[in-house]
Design a protein around this motif. Structure first.
Motif, short mmCIF file in Angstrom:
data_model
loop_
_atom_site.label_atom_id
_atom_site.label_comp_id
_atom_site.label_asym_id
_atom_site.label_seq_id
_atom_site.Cartn_x
_atom_site.Cartn_y
_atom_site.Cartn_z
N THR A 1 0.82 -1.22 0.00
CA THR A 1 0.00 0.00 0.00
C THR A 1 0.86 1.27 0.00
N ARG A 2 2.12 1.12 -0.37
CA ARG A 2 3.07 2.22 -0.28
C ARG A 2 2.57 3.50 -0.96
N ARG A 3 2.03 3.36 -2.18
CA ARG A 3 1.68 4.57 -2.94
C ARG A 3 0.70 5.49 -2.21
N LEU A 4 -0.08 4.93 -1.30
CA LEU A 4 -0.96 5.78 -0.50
C LEU A 4 -0.42 5.99 0.91
N GLN A 5 0.15 4.94 1.48
CA GLN A 5 0.56 5.01 2.89
C GLN A 5 1.62 6.07 3.12
N ARG A 6 2.57 6.20 2.18
CA ARG A 6 3.64 7.18 2.41
C ARG A 6 3.10 8.60 2.34
N LEU A 7 2.08 8.82 1.51
CA LEU A 7 1.47 10.15 1.44
C LEU A 7 0.68 10.44 2.72
N ALA A 8 -0.05 9.42 3.19
CA ALA A 8 -0.85 9.61 4.40
C ALA A 8 0.06 9.88 5.60
N ALA A 9 1.21 9.19 5.66
CA ALA A 9 2.12 9.36 6.79
C ALA A 9 2.71 10.76 6.80
N LYS A 10 2.88 11.36 5.61
CA LYS A 10 3.45 12.71 5.54
C LYS A 10 2.36 13.77 5.53
N ASP A 11 1.13 13.37 5.82
CA ASP A 11 0.00 14.31 5.80
C ASP A 11 -0.24 14.91 4.43
N ARG A 12 0.17 14.21 3.40
CA ARG A 12 -0.10 14.71 2.05
C ARG A 12 -1.30 13.98 1.43
#
Ligand SMILES: [Zn+2]
Length: 488
Positions: free
Chosen positions: A169-180
């Motif tokens: 789920t990287r393509r979404l998880q990394r954005l969510a973790a950075k508040d993006r």
């Protein structure tokens, strides 16, 4: 959403969907999932019964006030009635009931809009009661404990709990973790025996520019052997073959469908044949989706302007000729190219231009302007009446589209009716509307090599063969497909 209010997306953010196939992580989860699907369906049916009873009461006595087709009103009514009609309601998340009511409100408005002519597309029937065997299970969560786990392998849904994603789920998880990225909702659904979570999110996106912002390309779509022909900026012509596995899958599908027709409904063999069919359909759909995405991503990240023809795909699929032709239209998925390009070019910083539906891209010779009025559908090559050169139909059409100078329709809202497959004006069957709506008959069954035309540099791409190694659908495995369909 059933509220009919559009969520306002802040500037610099875009709405995006992400879809992950998931599997249960515990033995009791399949039961909870089925319960949630059932709860959604129950609330939908209950609210529909209220609406129908109200409409019936009004036909006999017009003084009865109209029940508001409003999500909040209906949900309040449900919350008052649920202890009486569904004393077991605590077993599912309240979101399950809310999503059923929201979907009913959307369905009711779709019906009334279609009836009043406010909605593009075909006719919409009045909502029907859902039965377990007819309604494919789904439930949407908009609040509560829903998140993506930092291990990038799990998603958490309220009441249902942790589900394992088959894909990173990287393509979404990394954005969510950075508040993006902000998750708005998660929808769990079942399709052909598999479970999917569709995540609706808004994503903060930096403005981008395509690699060649000043240049343009034209795409000519067809349903024949050449699925798409692209006229590039440097005058090379790229021919993208119709992905061959579709044809193969279709042959297999016919065989399995015939097998199923000989089996007794409800028997083990019938279920097995059903699972096989579902696997084949999924494979065909995945192949199609992949071709569309590879083509559109490549073009939108490169060109400042992408020009496409305004095709009436719905009319093509409806009207013309043999069943095999209409099937090919549906299988080629060309109706999805334009909406996909519309949003991708916007993200990439380019623009999509849609050439006029009556622009004779096939019949006009690019370069000299010669015009062949009586070009038939089967002519893939024609001789220009002015300069007597041999003209390659598809390459010529793509070049004409690339150099299209007519009014450029900003495709912001226009893609909506394409997506829904509805266009108000019917198109004459053999009219002059750019030609590509009419592929040569039998082209998909009898692929023939394309004659070379002087001066054209050809690149041939075959998405089918190239994707073979990486395709996630590793063919069909009867045993596991069957097991999957029964596993919950
Ligand atoms: Zn000419």
């Amino acid at each position: 959403m059933g509220t009919r209010q559009r969520f306002a997306i802040p500037d610099g953010w875009v709405a995006r969907g992400f879809r992950f196939e998931v599997e249960p992580t515990s033995a009791e989860q399949p039961g909870r999932i089925a319960q949630s699907f059932g709860s959604r369906r129950f609330a939908y049916n209950w609210a529909l019964a209220q609406v129908k009873a109200n409409l019936d009461a009004r036909t006999t006595d017009p003084a009865v006030p109209l029940l508001a087709w409003n999500f909040y009103e209906l949900r309040r009514a449900w919350n008052q009635a649920k202890d009486a009609v569904a004393p077991w309601w605590r077993c599912s998340s309240k979101e399950a009931y809310a999503s059923g009511i929201a979907d009913l409100v959307v369905a009711l408005h779709n019906w009334s809009d279609a009836k009043a002519g406010r909605r593009a597309g075909g006719r919409v029937g009045f909502p029907r009661f859902k039965a377990r065997h007819r309604d494919h299970g789904r439930v949407r969560f908009t609040t509560g404990a829903m998140r993506l786990e930092p291990d990038r392998r799990h998603l958490v849904l309220p009441v249902i709990g942790r589900l394992r994603s088959k894909e990173n789920t990287r393509r979404l998880q990394r954005l969510a973790a950075k508040d993006r990225a902000r998750v708005l909702s998660m929808t769990l659904s079942e399709q052909g025996g598999r479970l999917f979570v569709a995540v609706q999110a808004i994503v903060c996106q930096q403005p981008q520019t395509p690699s060649q912002p000043q240049t343009r390309c034209g795409i000519d779509l067809g349903v024949g052997n050449e699925w798409a022909v692209v006229a590039h900026h440097d005058d090379t012509i790229e021919r993208i073959a119709h992905p061959a596995p579709w044809v193969h899958t279709h042959t297999q599908r016919r065989r399995v469908a015939r097998q199923r027709s000989r089996r007794i409904v409800g028997s083990r063999g019938h279920r097995q044949a059903n699972a096989k069919l579902a696997a084949l359909d999924r494979r065909a759909a995945n192949l199609r989706t992949q071709s569309i995405h590879t083509l559109t991503t490549r073009l939108s990240s490169r060109y400042g302007t992408v020009i496409i023809e305004d095709l009436d795909v719905a009319a093509m699929g409806r009207g013309m000729g043999r069943r095999a032709f209409r099937r090919t239209v549906a299988q080629a998925g060309i109706g999805r190219v334009r909406p996909t390009l519309a949003y991708k070019t916007a993200w990439a910083g380019g623009q999509l231009a849609v050439a006029d539906r009556w622009f004779a891209s096939s019949k006009t010779h690019h370069g000299c302007g010669g015009y062949l009025a009586d070009l038939t559908l089967s002519q893939r090559v024609w001789a220009c009446p002015w300069c007597e050169q041999t003209v390659d139909r598809n390459a010529n059409a793509a070049r004409n589209l690339r150099d299209w100078t007519g009014p450029v329709a900003a495709d912001s809202d226009g893609d909506r009716d394409v997506q829904r497959g509805g266009v108000a004006a019917p198109v004459p069957l053999v009219g002059d509307h750019g030609g590509q709506a009419h592929a040569p008959r039998g082209a998909c069954e009898a692929p023939q090599d394309h004659p070379r035309v002087a001066g054209a540099t050809d690149i041939r791409t075959d998405p089918g063969s190239r994707s073979k190694g990486r395709n996630p659908e590793q063919g069909y495995q009867p045993a596991s497909a069957h097991k999957r369909s029964l596993s919950w």
